[in-house]
Enzyme design. Structure first.
Site, PDB file in Angstrom:
ATOM      1  N   ASN A  15      -2.431  13.155  -2.971  1.00  0.00           N
ATOM      2  CA  ASN A  15      -3.652  13.420  -3.640  1.00  0.00           C
ATOM      3  C   ASN A  15      -3.945  15.041  -3.440  1.00  0.00           C
ATOM      4  O   ASN A  15      -4.377  15.731  -4.122  1.00  0.00           O
ATOM      5  CB  ASN A  15      -4.715  12.634  -3.650  1.00  0.00           C
ATOM      6  N   HIS A  33      -5.691  15.006  -8.334  1.00  0.00           N
ATOM      7  CA  HIS A  33      -5.974  13.639  -8.615  1.00  0.00           C
ATOM      8  C   HIS A  33      -5.267  13.093 -10.116  1.00  0.00           C
ATOM      9  O   HIS A  33      -4.963  11.904 -10.062  1.00  0.00           O
ATOM     10  CB  HIS A  33      -7.507  13.369  -8.963  1.00  0.00           C
ATOM     11  N   ASP A  51       0.782  -1.258  -0.086  1.00  0.00           N
ATOM     12  CA  ASP A  51      -0.144   0.117  -0.068  1.00  0.00           C
ATOM     13  C   ASP A  51       0.851   1.304   0.003  1.00  0.00           C
ATOM     14  O   ASP A  51       1.977   1.178   0.752  1.00  0.00           O
ATOM     15  CB  ASP A  51      -0.826  -0.114   1.248  1.00  0.00           C
ATOM     16  N   ASP A  81      -3.042   9.834 -10.154  1.00  0.00           N
ATOM     17  CA  ASP A  81      -3.369   8.711 -11.345  1.00  0.00           C
ATOM     18  C   ASP A  81      -2.002   8.363 -11.958  1.00  0.00           C
ATOM     19  O   ASP A  81      -1.658   7.258 -12.227  1.00  0.00           O
ATOM     20  CB  ASP A  81      -3.987   9.323 -12.237  1.00  0.00           C
ATOM     21  N   GLU A 104      -4.888   2.592  -3.673  1.00  0.00           N
ATOM     22  CA  GLU A 104      -3.653   2.528  -3.763  1.00  0.00           C
ATOM     23  C   GLU A 104      -2.847   1.142  -3.331  1.00  0.00           C
ATOM     24  O   GLU A 104      -1.748   1.160  -2.990  1.00  0.00           O
ATOM     25  CB  GLU A 104      -3.081   3.768  -2.936  1.00  0.00           C
TER      26      GLU A 104
END
Length: 358
Positions: A251, A256, A243, A260, A286
């Protein structure tokens, strides 16, 4: 769509269909042989019916054995997209003798009943070709072998006999042969393209649209084969659940779109560090999961260290991970649970680390 001429998955699908359809086709060829054996018995000037039928039956034995071997190895999952291609060649070779022996019926002497016998044989051949277009249509070499072996001796015989009725029958069969020679490749192309399209649609349903790596559905498709294979061979596999640390803050700070891009970059790093047989999955937002066949905890730890180094070199983030090895006492869900607990411990102990399950 991938190049359909060089697609192992497509080869696997179409050759599997070839063998599956042929198993059902044995009934059709047996019916045709028995029917024409009866015609031979009634019309021939020699007692050749039994000999011819037995010879054709014996010639089919290697191909029947080949079909049984193929089915057995498919059941054991020993045949894959990487090694299935030669099985089409084996099928072709095993079909030469039975196809030629079947067509040898045109050379049996029928005396004054020659035209009637050849007409019956032509009807049987055209009926079997209709079925073969369905049975063999995923393999052009095999279907053209059957077409040529069954029709060309028949056509040659009708033209060899210098009589109008025979020549008319030969002309009609030759026209049919030309038409089939043009139509069969088109039929094959359409069928292969449909199979390729189905494979592509399946790929899309098994792929995460952002990172282009596998999704959870892809994971469970793999586990259906990996789990029984691992238990049968006593060959353990290991999973790594990781993770990205502080991804929400990343973010919030960078947006965002940047988040990505980070997920895509991490996915690429995971693929670069992994082996071809390893499966890289986007498990959740994630979270990523690696499934490592034939890998113990120590080998998995070495891989995770390599991934950590690559991620620190190419990004500004870290990750926490849990590593767990499968045993026959665990279900896959329990294995995931172990790795998840280890990852949670790594998080609580300060992140940027991994924990191995005991």
């Amino acid at each position: 769509m991938k190049n359909i001429e060089q697609n192992p998955e497509l080869d696997f699908a179409r050759i599997s269909v070839l063998y599956a359809n042929t198993n059902a086709g044995y009934f059709g060829i047996a019916t045709g042989v028995l029917f024409f054996a009866y015609i031979v018995d009634q019309l021939s000037t020699i007692n050749a019916a039994t000999i011819w039928a037995i010879a054709v039956g014996i010639a089919y034995v290697p191909r029947v054995i080949l079909s049984i071997q193929f089915a057995s190895r498919m059941k054991k999952r020993e045949i894959t997209s990487d090694n299935i291609k030669p099985w089409e060649h084996y099928f072709f070779l095993a079909s030469i003798a039975p196809f030629l022996l079947f067509s040898s019926a045109v050379f049996i002497p029928f005396g004054v009943n020659e035209f009637d016998a050849l007409l019956f044989f032509a009807v049987i051949v055209m009926t079997l070709i209709s079925g073969s277009i369905l049975s063999y249509s995923t393999s052009l070499p095999v279907i053209f072998l059957f077409l040529n072996a069954s029709m060309l001796p028949l056509i040659a015989t009708t033209f060899w006999i210098q009589e109008p009725l025979f020549n008319a029958l030969g002309a009609m069969l030759f026209i049919a042969y030309l038409l089939l020679s043009r139509l069969i490749p088109r039929q094959n192309r359409l069928l292969v393209e449909n199979i390729a399209l189905r494979i592509e649609n399946e790929h899309q349903s098994l792929t995460d649209p952002l990172t282009k790596i596998g999704n959870r559905r892809r994971l469970y498709v793999l586990i259906e084969t990996l789990l029984p294979s691992s238990l049968r061979r006593k060959d353990p596999f290991t999973i790594v659940l990781l993770d990205i640390d502080h991804f929400k803050q990343f973010n919030d700070k960078h947006g965002h779109s940047a988040g990505d891009e980070l997920l895509i970059k991490v996915s690429d790093i995971l693929k670069e560090c992994s082996r071809d047989q390893d499966l890289v999955i986007r498990y959740g937002g994630e979270e990523f999961l690696l499934v490592l066949p034939s890998t113990n905890l120590e080998d998995a730890r070495i891989l995770v260290d390599r991934i950590r180094g690559a991620i620190k070199e190419k990004t500004d983030i870290t990750f926490s991970a849990g590593i767990a090895m499968h045993s026959e006492l665990l279900t896959f869900d329990q294995l995931i649970e172990q790795a998840d607990k280890c990852m949670y411990i790594a998080k609580t102990e300060g992140r940027d680390r991994y924990v191995l399950a005991k």
